[in-house]
Motif scaffolding. Structure first.
Motif, PDB file in Angstrom:
ATOM      1  N   ILE A 188      -3.483   5.465  -0.976  1.00 46.69           N
ATOM      2  CA  ILE A 188      -3.830   5.967  -2.309  1.00 46.69           C
ATOM      3  C   ILE A 188      -3.611   4.909  -3.391  1.00 46.69           C
ATOM      4  O   ILE A 188      -4.195   4.994  -4.459  1.00 46.69           O
ATOM      5  N   ILE A 189      -2.749   3.932  -3.112  1.00 48.66           N
ATOM      6  CA  ILE A 189      -2.525   2.844  -4.067  1.00 48.66           C
ATOM      7  C   ILE A 189      -2.411   1.531  -3.297  1.00 48.66           C
ATOM      8  O   ILE A 189      -1.370   1.260  -2.696  1.00 48.66           O
ATOM      9  N   MET A 221       3.437   0.050  -8.043  1.00 45.27           N
ATOM     10  CA  MET A 221       3.031   1.365  -8.539  1.00 45.27           C
ATOM     11  C   MET A 221       3.410   2.424  -7.514  1.00 45.27           C
ATOM     12  O   MET A 221       3.170   2.255  -6.323  1.00 45.27           O
ATOM     13  N   THR A 222       4.018   3.502  -7.971  1.00 46.48           N
ATOM     14  CA  THR A 222       4.353   4.614  -7.090  1.00 46.48           C
ATOM     15  C   THR A 222       3.790   5.905  -7.681  1.00 46.48           C
ATOM     16  O   THR A 222       3.726   6.049  -8.895  1.00 46.48           O
ATOM     17  N   PRO A 223       3.383   6.839  -6.831  1.00 46.91           N
ATOM     18  CA  PRO A 223       2.794   8.081  -7.326  1.00 46.91           C
ATOM     19  C   PRO A 223       3.856   9.111  -7.694  1.00 46.91           C
ATOM     20  O   PRO A 223       5.024   8.955  -7.357  1.00 46.91           O
ATOM     21  N   TYR A 282       4.751  10.666   2.111  1.00 48.51           N
ATOM     22  CA  TYR A 282       4.450   9.385   1.483  1.00 48.51           C
ATOM     23  C   TYR A 282       5.095   8.257   2.265  1.00 48.51           C
ATOM     24  O   TYR A 282       6.167   8.423   2.851  1.00 48.51           O
ATOM     25  N   GLU A 285       0.853  -1.179   0.000  1.00 51.91           N
ATOM     26  CA  GLU A 285       0.000   0.000   0.000  1.00 51.91           C
ATOM     27  C   GLU A 285       0.888   1.228   0.000  1.00 51.91           C
ATOM     28  O   GLU A 285       1.907   1.259   0.663  1.00 51.91           O
ATOM     29  N   GLY A 287      -2.151  -2.583  -3.525  1.00 57.47           N
ATOM     30  CA  GLY A 287      -1.711  -3.500  -4.567  1.00 57.47           C
ATOM     31  C   GLY A 287      -1.509  -4.914  -4.077  1.00 57.47           C
ATOM     32  O   GLY A 287      -1.136  -5.142  -2.929  1.00 57.47           O
TER      33      GLY A 287
END
Length: 104
Positions: free
Chosen positions: A41-42, A62-64, A72, A33, A44
């Motif tokens: 926010i993500i 996935m990274t923002p 973060y 997460e 996975g």
């Protein structure tokens, strides 16, 4: 045991080291997460992961886009498959701060 190692924060590359003597990592569920200011926010899930005892495998999460005004955190977990919500066996955990690595 299972050991996570950050390889490249910008690309979201993490190495998973299977340090068990006999267990294949296919017996475990790997999830992650990405949090921004404490909010997920993500989320996975990593699909089937074949990694024999003593071997390593690299995964991409996935990274923002990181903004300097936000905080973060990325959490990565390994849990025994079949463990229910009341009794989750959390075997490995990695947390890193992308903004520190990216020099923000």
């Amino acid at each position: 045991y299972i050991n996570f190692e950050l390889v490249d924060a910008d690309k979201g590359i993490v190495r998973i080291n299977n340090e068990y003597l006999y267990n294949n990592l296919s017996e475990y569920a790997i999830s992650y997460e990405v949090l921004c200011n404490g909010e997920v926010i993500i989320p996975g899930e990593i699909g089937a992961l074949e990694c024999r005892a003593g071997e390593s495998v690299e995964i991409e999460i996935m990274t923002p886009e990181v903004e300097a005004s936000n905080e973060y955190l990325v959490n990565i977990y390994a849990r025994q498959k079949g463990a229910d919500d009341r009794m989750i066996a959390e075997l490995a955990y990695l947390a890193f701060l992308p903004q520190q690595i990216q020099g923000i």
